[in-house]
Structures are given as C-alpha cells and as structure tokens.
Design a protein around this motif. Structure first.
Motif, PDB file in Angstrom:
ATOM      1  N   ILE A  76       2.237   9.645  -5.652  1.00 63.65           N
ATOM      2  CA  ILE A  76       2.790  10.959  -5.329  1.00 63.65           C
ATOM      3  C   ILE A  76       3.884  11.326  -6.327  1.00 63.65           C
ATOM      4  O   ILE A  76       3.989  12.483  -6.791  1.00 63.65           O
ATOM      5  CB  ILE A  76       3.343  10.958  -3.889  1.00 63.65           C
ATOM      6  CG1 ILE A  76       2.209  10.832  -2.883  1.00 63.65           C
ATOM      7  CG2 ILE A  76       4.159  12.212  -3.616  1.00 63.65           C
ATOM      8  CD1 ILE A  76       2.667  10.715  -1.454  1.00 63.65           C
ATOM      9  N   TRP A  77       4.705  10.362  -6.711  1.00 66.49           N
ATOM     10  CA  TRP A  77       5.797  10.628  -7.656  1.00 66.49           C
ATOM     11  C   TRP A  77       5.259  11.047  -9.016  1.00 66.49           C
ATOM     12  O   TRP A  77       5.769  11.961  -9.652  1.00 66.49           O
ATOM     13  CB  TRP A  77       6.657   9.367  -7.771  1.00 66.49           C
ATOM     14  CG  TRP A  77       7.870   9.565  -8.640  1.00 66.49           C
ATOM     15  CD1 TRP A  77       9.026  10.179  -8.325  1.00 66.49           C
ATOM     16  CD2 TRP A  77       7.997   9.119 -10.000  1.00 66.49           C
ATOM     17  NE1 TRP A  77       9.891  10.157  -9.385  1.00 66.49           N
ATOM     18  CE2 TRP A  77       9.285   9.517 -10.438  1.00 66.49           C
ATOM     19  CE3 TRP A  77       7.158   8.433 -10.882  1.00 66.49           C
ATOM     20  CZ2 TRP A  77       9.753   9.245 -11.717  1.00 66.49           C
ATOM     21  CZ3 TRP A  77       7.632   8.175 -12.162  1.00 66.49           C
ATOM     22  CH2 TRP A  77       8.893   8.568 -12.563  1.00 66.49           C
ATOM     23  N   PHE A  78       4.183  10.379  -9.484  1.00 65.56           N
ATOM     24  CA  PHE A  78       3.609  10.737 -10.782  1.00 65.56           C
ATOM     25  C   PHE A  78       2.951  12.101 -10.736  1.00 65.56           C
ATOM     26  O   PHE A  78       2.961  12.854 -11.735  1.00 65.56           O
ATOM     27  CB  PHE A  78       2.588   9.679 -11.215  1.00 65.56           C
ATOM     28  CG  PHE A  78       3.205   8.521 -11.951  1.00 65.56           C
ATOM     29  CD1 PHE A  78       3.744   8.697 -13.208  1.00 65.56           C
ATOM     30  CD2 PHE A  78       3.253   7.270 -11.367  1.00 65.56           C
ATOM     31  CE1 PHE A  78       4.318   7.628 -13.885  1.00 65.56           C
ATOM     32  CE2 PHE A  78       3.811   6.200 -12.035  1.00 65.56           C
ATOM     33  CZ  PHE A  78       4.353   6.378 -13.312  1.00 65.56           C
ATOM     34  N   ARG A  79       2.368  12.462  -9.604  1.00 65.01           N
ATOM     35  CA  ARG A  79       1.766  13.798  -9.491  1.00 65.01           C
ATOM     36  C   ARG A  79       2.832  14.893  -9.596  1.00 65.01           C
ATOM     37  O   ARG A  79       2.615  15.939 -10.187  1.00 65.01           O
ATOM     38  CB  ARG A  79       1.015  13.916  -8.170  1.00 65.01           C
ATOM     39  CG  ARG A  79      -0.292  13.151  -8.132  1.00 65.01           C
ATOM     40  CD  ARG A  79      -0.911  13.237  -6.743  1.00 65.01           C
ATOM     41  NE  ARG A  79      -2.121  12.444  -6.645  1.00 65.01           N
ATOM     42  CZ  ARG A  79      -2.794  12.240  -5.513  1.00 65.01           C
ATOM     43  NH1 ARG A  79      -2.331  12.800  -4.376  1.00 65.01           N
ATOM     44  NH2 ARG A  79      -3.893  11.512  -5.491  1.00 65.01           N
ATOM     45  N   VAL A  92       0.848  -1.208   0.000  1.00 64.85           N
ATOM     46  CA  VAL A  92       0.000   0.000   0.000  1.00 64.85           C
ATOM     47  C   VAL A  92       0.876   1.249   0.000  1.00 64.85           C
ATOM     48  O   VAL A  92       0.617   2.219  -0.742  1.00 64.85           O
ATOM     49  CB  VAL A  92      -0.939  -0.014   1.218  1.00 64.85           C
ATOM     50  CG1 VAL A  92      -1.691   1.308   1.333  1.00 64.85           C
ATOM     51  CG2 VAL A  92      -1.930  -1.164   1.118  1.00 64.85           C
ATOM     52  N   THR A  93       1.936   1.246   0.816  1.00 64.57           N
ATOM     53  CA  THR A  93       2.842   2.394   0.860  1.00 64.57           C
ATOM     54  C   THR A  93       3.511   2.617  -0.490  1.00 64.57           C
ATOM     55  O   THR A  93       3.639   3.759  -0.968  1.00 64.57           O
ATOM     56  CB  THR A  93       3.915   2.169   1.944  1.00 64.57           C
ATOM     57  OG1 THR A  93       3.277   1.989   3.209  1.00 64.57           O
ATOM     58  CG2 THR A  93       4.857   3.353   2.021  1.00 64.57           C
ATOM     59  N   LEU A  94       3.948   1.531  -1.128  1.00 66.72           N
ATOM     60  CA  LEU A  94       4.606   1.644  -2.429  1.00 66.72           C
ATOM     61  C   LEU A  94       3.661   2.228  -3.476  1.00 66.72           C
ATOM     62  O   LEU A  94       4.054   3.107  -4.275  1.00 66.72           O
ATOM     63  CB  LEU A  94       5.095   0.259  -2.868  1.00 66.72           C
ATOM     64  CG  LEU A  94       5.902   0.200  -4.167  1.00 66.72           C
ATOM     65  CD1 LEU A  94       7.171   1.022  -4.042  1.00 66.72           C
ATOM     66  CD2 LEU A  94       6.214  -1.244  -4.525  1.00 66.72           C
ATOM     67  N   ILE A  95       2.413   1.777  -3.482  1.00 65.37           N
ATOM     68  CA  ILE A  95       1.431   2.305  -4.437  1.00 65.37           C
ATOM     69  C   ILE A  95       1.197   3.794  -4.209  1.00 65.37           C
ATOM     70  O   ILE A  95       1.164   4.593  -5.162  1.00 65.37           O
ATOM     71  CB  ILE A  95       0.114   1.515  -4.321  1.00 65.37           C
ATOM     72  CG1 ILE A  95       0.316   0.067  -4.784  1.00 65.37           C
ATOM     73  CG2 ILE A  95      -0.986   2.186  -5.140  1.00 65.37           C
ATOM     74  CD1 ILE A  95      -0.890  -0.825  -4.553  1.00 65.37           C
TER      75      ILE A  95
END
Length: 365
Positions: A361-364, A353-356
């Motif tokens: 956040i990275w893509f945003r 869940v944390t990785l997803i």
C-alpha cells in the motif's frame, strides 16, 4: 570362561542389595527399618502413579479399620494423597507429607475447599478431617517417603487423588500453608481387586475448549477479518460479506469460549481475577463491534468518518488485549511451551502478511 573374583561378586551383591532397598516395588515385600503400628505383609499393592513413582499399599485389617502406606520419592517437595467424595480435588481431604532441609519429617491434614490458597485449610485431627487412628506416622528411608495411617471407616471412598508440590516450596511452620501442587492425578480404586483407573478430570476438556475457542475467535479470526476489510477493498462487495462472516464467526467462538470460562470459574473457584477481567473487557468490545455494524451510517454521511475511527480503534484494542489474555491463559493453565510456541507462530505469520500488505500500500501511494 573365567569366573569373576570373589571380591567383585561380593561388591556386586552388596550394590544390588543396596539398590533394591532404595527402590520400592510391588514385586518386593515392604521392609522398613522403623516398625509400623500395623502389619504390612498382607497388603495389596498398586503402582498408582508410575511417572512419579507413587505406590499405594492397603488392607482391611478389621470391619472398620483400613491400613494404608503411600510410598513416594523423597524430593524437595511435598507429596500427598487425597480422599475425594466425587473425584474432584476441591472438596477432598488430603494427607500431605514432606521432609525439611534439616531432615525433619512432617505430615499434616488439609481440607481442599477451593483452588485459592485461603480455601486450603489445615485441619487438626481427631476432631476434624479423616477418621484416623492414633499412630499415623511418616517414615523416610532410602530416598523415599512412606506415609502410613489407619482409616477408621467401613469402606473408604474409591476416589483417590495424588499430588506433588512445587520444588523447594514446602509448608512453613508459621501456618503450614499449602502452595498449589505442581502435578496431580485422580484415580478410582477397586479395593477388592486392587485395580484402579486414572480418571480424566471433567474440567480438563472444558478448560481446553475455553482456551481453543477464545484463541481461535478473538486472537486469530478477528485479525484475519480485519485484514480482509483493509486489503480486499477492490473486491467490492465480496470483501464486506467475507469480513462480516469471519467477524461473526469469531464473535460466536469467543462468546462460547467466555461462557466456558465462567463455567470453569464456578466449578473450580479459581483465583484468576485479572484473566477474567480481561476476558470481560474483550467480550464488551466484541459486543460494541456488533452494535457498530448494526448502526453503521451510510458512506455519504458526515459521521461516517468518526464511525470508521471508532470501529477501527476498538477492533485493534480488542485484538491486542485478546493476544495478551491468550498468552496469560496459557500461563495460568500450565498448558506448556508448545501452546505458547504454536500461538506465537500464528501471530508472527499474521504480522508478516500484514507487513507485506502495508508495504504494498505504501509503494502504491
């Protein structure tokens, strides 16, 4: 219907006889090749530990004389019977027997002063230990060990403990130090009726509570609360109150779990210094997090950035140490692979869940 040949009947009879002699049972009389110092025909018999094949025979031979025969499988480990004043292993006196690799049999007495190896003391009768009569011996026959002894007492304690040692770790002739048992069971025996009850150790429920509370508080709820603070910021101020409630609940569970651990340490005198030190460190970090919440500076303050670094850093270290200590506690408590697998599965789910969420956040950005 054809009759079996006589030779097959004879072989079948011999096999049945040999097999019956290699198995001990309360339904058959005790027949040993080596004569015992007392009569065994009138003894009461009880299958005191069926899963391990322990059979206890006893009889009151005189007003102050009790005869005992403990029968157990002859495996590459020690077997023992302990007489406890209160049902606990600590404080009991045990008679332990084992067979060396060369076939030599040994039987010794030990006083179990605690769970640490240096507190398990070899004692030398008759000046110390149980009031045993002369002639106590151990017989090895048909893959079974028979520990025989006479106890000189008006009435033995009803609290009896049985134990099996770890495989291939027999006491050595230098000091006959007794290693920690692999399995044990505590029973309460009614000598008059021969009925017995397996006692639940009071520490077992306390140990389970200690493990579950610490696992749930420090290692599961704490990271969930941290995830709420990181990934639910858009729902302000709901995320803050939810974060505070989860972390407060986690701290309360963890605090109670640590207190249970201190009570266990006091009762068992267990040698778990590393586990204890990690637990105290985790509790200290938890208290620091609570203090950080109380002295949290305003968002406009210049020191808010440093407070965030401190709060996030201490929280991450706390969760990391908690996960390590939970696995270590499962190992110390010999809880089994199911506990390891269950806890590992929860950690894997939290990690996924944390990785997803981090990828989102990275893509945003």
């Amino acid at each position: 219907m054809k009759k079996a040949p006589p030779c097959l009947l004879i072989l079948s009879f011999l096999f049945s006889y040999v097999y019956s002699q290699s198995q001990d049972s309360c339904n058959s009389p005790l027949t040993l090749q080596n004569p015992l110092p007392f009569d065994t025909t009138s003894m009461q018999c009880a299958n005191v530990w069926s899963s391990q094949g322990f059979i206890l025979r006893y009889v009151q031979a005189a007003p102050n004389v009790w005869n005992f025969v403990l029968s157990a499988p002859n495996i590459n480990a020690y077997v023992g019977i302990g007489f406890s004043p209160n049902g606990n292993m600590v404080g009991s006196t045990a008679i332990v027997g084992w067979v060396e690799s060369d076939g030599t049999s040994n039987m010794k007495q030990y006083f179990l002063g605690g769970q640490q190896p240096n507190l398990v003391r070899l004692i030398q009768p008759p000046t110390q230990g149980l009031p045993l009569a002369n002639g106590s011996t151990m017989v090895v026959q048909s893959d079974r060990i028979y520990i025989t002894f006479q106890l000189l007492t008006p009435r033995p304690t009803s609290h009896l403990i049985y134990a099996v040692g770890p495989d291939a770790r027999l006491p050595q002739a230098s000091d006959y130090r007794l290693t920690e048992h692999e399995e044990h069971v505590a029973t309460s025996l009614n000598y008059a009726s021969g009925q017995f009850e397996t006692q639940k150790q009071p520490e077992s429920s306390l140990r389970r509570s200690h493990g579950i509370l610490n696992m749930l508080g420090w290692a599961i709820l704490m990271p969930i609360g941290a995830m709420v603070a990181r990934y639910m910021r858009k729902w302000d101020p709901l995320w803050f109150y939810l974060h505070a409630v989860i972390q407060s609940t986690a701290f309360l569970f963890g605090l109670i779990g640590v207190i249970c651990g201190f009570v266990l340490d006091d009762r068992l005198s267990a040698n778990v210094s590393k586990h204890k030190a990690l637990g105290i460190t985790i509790l200290t970090f938890g208290c620091l997090q609570v203090l950080a919440l109380l002295i949290r500076p305003d968002k406009s303050s210049k020191v808010r950035k440093y407070w965030n670094w401190y709060h996030f850093g201490v929280g991450r270290v706390l969760v990391f140490l908690a996960a390590i200590n939970v696995f270590y506690g499962i190992h110390l408590g010999k809880a089994g692979s199911s506990w390891n697998a269950g806890f590992a599965a929860v950690l894997v789910i939290l990690f996924i869940v944390t990785l997803i969420m981090e990828i989102r956040i990275w893509f945003r950005k």
